[in-house]
Design a protein around this motif. Structure first.
Motif, PDB file in Angstrom:
ATOM      1  N   ILE A  82       0.949  -1.173  -0.021  1.00  0.00           N
ATOM      2  CA  ILE A  82       0.099   0.063   0.005  1.00  0.00           C
ATOM      3  C   ILE A  82       0.960   1.340  -0.147  1.00  0.00           C
ATOM      4  O   ILE A  82       2.007   1.143   0.607  1.00  0.00           O
ATOM      5  N   HIS A  83       0.467   2.078  -0.608  1.00  0.00           N
ATOM      6  CA  HIS A  83       1.051   3.402  -0.745  1.00  0.00           C
ATOM      7  C   HIS A  83       0.007   4.583  -0.243  1.00  0.00           C
ATOM      8  O   HIS A  83      -0.925   4.758  -0.577  1.00  0.00           O
ATOM      9  N   CYS A 129       5.115   9.109  -0.447  1.00  0.00           N
ATOM     10  CA  CYS A 129       4.310   8.157   0.150  1.00  0.00           C
ATOM     11  C   CYS A 129       4.854   8.119   1.578  1.00  0.00           C
ATOM     12  O   CYS A 129       5.624   8.495   2.129  1.00  0.00           O
ATOM     13  N   VAL A 131       4.223   5.602   4.051  1.00  0.00           N
ATOM     14  CA  VAL A 131       5.057   4.425   4.356  1.00  0.00           C
ATOM     15  C   VAL A 131       6.410   4.585   4.827  1.00  0.00           C
ATOM     16  O   VAL A 131       7.201   4.857   3.769  1.00  0.00           O
ATOM     17  N   HIS A 134       9.292   3.377   2.840  1.00  0.00           N
ATOM     18  CA  HIS A 134       9.385   3.777   1.274  1.00  0.00           C
ATOM     19  C   HIS A 134       9.674   4.979   1.118  1.00  0.00           C
ATOM     20  O   HIS A 134      10.699   5.333   0.178  1.00  0.00           O
ATOM     21  N   MET A 139      10.954   7.261  -2.223  1.00  0.00           N
ATOM     22  CA  MET A 139       9.379   7.591  -2.889  1.00  0.00           C
ATOM     23  C   MET A 139       9.073   8.710  -2.241  1.00  0.00           C
ATOM     24  O   MET A 139       8.026   8.965  -1.711  1.00  0.00           O
TER      25      MET A 139
HETATM   26 CU   LIG Z   1       4.645   3.609  -0.481  1.00  0.00          CU
END
Ligand SMILES: [Cu+2]
Length: 344
Positions: A82-83, A129, A131, A134, A139
């Motif tokens: 999931i992002h 993102c 997360v 990430h 990201m």
């Molecule tokens: Cu992500």
């Protein structure tokens, strides 16, 4: 039809699976791929590239104009994950069964979504993102909202009525403004129908903000003396260091003066500059004290004095004020000391 569209692919590429892995170990790790431990945990992690459109940390060309409609097409492919895509500063609207406004969008692998945005916050903002594993390794990017009006060549805005002419030149550059006031001190105004010249002597409202040349007292005095009928004057952000006692001597009808965002430390004594002035806006200057004479001096016409944002004013200064409340209807002091003034 959207004004602008961007497609962003959130993808984790596992370079442990690359056909070039041995070559990469040889070139970048300076090691022999036959004996190198390819299962080492940190080595495996380091080869997982969390990217947007193939870019780590920066996706180029994400530029847009303030106020235009932007469509963000978001995709996630690759490993199941999931992002949480977070846009800083500007909100988007996502249409599903209903219309939802937000700044973080949950994007699942194998899915795509389109978000609509009409950015109003100008600047370069983060887009990433959420997360942790990430964003920490790439990201993340920025997107930039430009203000197109700032790029346009500005002209004076004029409001001309029979009894009242207002020329707003606050958007002009120094050179342009100096051209504007020609030798006869007529103001050249570009209208749709053509150019007209308005004699400075007939102008009652004038906005000369954002013109640092007017921080020079001599230039300012000379300019103001050509506008004997001025009623309202804006001199915000002109680098003014002090307020000379005779500055407005040639403007006997002046009632409203805005001097925001200058560097004025002291007001002249004897209240001279406030002779006819009823509203004096001194927000965000560097005032250290305010002489009582300014408030109750010659003329005694001052009705509103705004001192907010003068954070060097001390409570003692304000206690020393002998405000003539018969004429003074409104006085706002530095935010910190508003309470003291109210109790006076
Ligand atoms: Cu992500």
């Amino acid at each position: 039809m959207a004004d602008k569209e961007f497609s962003l692919l959130f993808y984790i590429t596992d370079e442990n699976l690359s056909h070039y892995i041995d070559e990469n170990i040889r070139e970048f790790a300076k090691a022999d791929p036959e004996t190198f431990n390819k299962k080492d945990k940190s080595f495996v992690e380091s080869n997982r590239m969390n990217h947007i459109n193939g870019f780590l940390y920066h996706v180029p060309e994400l530029n847009m104009e303030r106020g235009e409609l932007v469509r963000w097409h978001l995709f996630a492919e690759g490993e199941e994950d999931i992002h949480a895509v977070h846009f800083h500063a500007n909100a988007f609207v996502h249409q599903s069964s209903s219309e939802n406004k937000g700044d973080v969008f949950d994007l699942y692998t194998g899915r795509h979504s389109t978000l609509l945005m009409r950015p109003d916050a100008v600047g370069e903002w983060l887009l990433h993102c959420h997360v942790n594993t990430h964003v920490d390794i790439g990201m993340v990017t920025t997107y930039t909202v430009h203000d197109q009006t700032a790029l346009c060549k500005p002209i004076c805005v004029s409001y001309i009525c029979t009894s009242n002419t207002h020329i707003d030149c606050s958007l002009l550059g120094i050179g342009e403004r100096m051209h504007l006031l020609n030798n006869k001190y007529q103001v050249k105004v570009q209208l749709k129908e053509g150019v007209i010249f308005v004699p400075a002597s007939s102008i009652t409202q004038l906005d000369l903000s954002h013109n640092p040349a007017l921080g020079n007292v001599e230039i300012l005095k000379k300019t103001l003396s050509k506008f004997p009928l001025l009623h309202t004057l804006w001199l915000n952000n002109v680098n003014m260091m002090n307020l000379p006692g005779d500055l407005f001597d040639g403007n006997k009808l002046l009632k409203v003066v805005h001097l925001q965002n200058n560097h004025i430390q002291y007001l002249p004594r004897y209240g001279r500059p406030t002779g006819s002035i009823e509203v004096l806006d001194l927000r965000h200057n560097k005032l250290k004290s305010v002489s009582p004479n300014v408030l109750v001096g010659r003329g005694r016409r001052l009705k509103r004095l705004d001192l907010r944002g003068n954070n060097d004013l001390t409570p003692r200064c304000l206690n020393d004020l002998h405000v003539d409340w018969r004429t003074m209807k409104f006085c706002v002091a530095s935010d910190k000391f508003e309470g003291i003034l109210k109790s006076m």
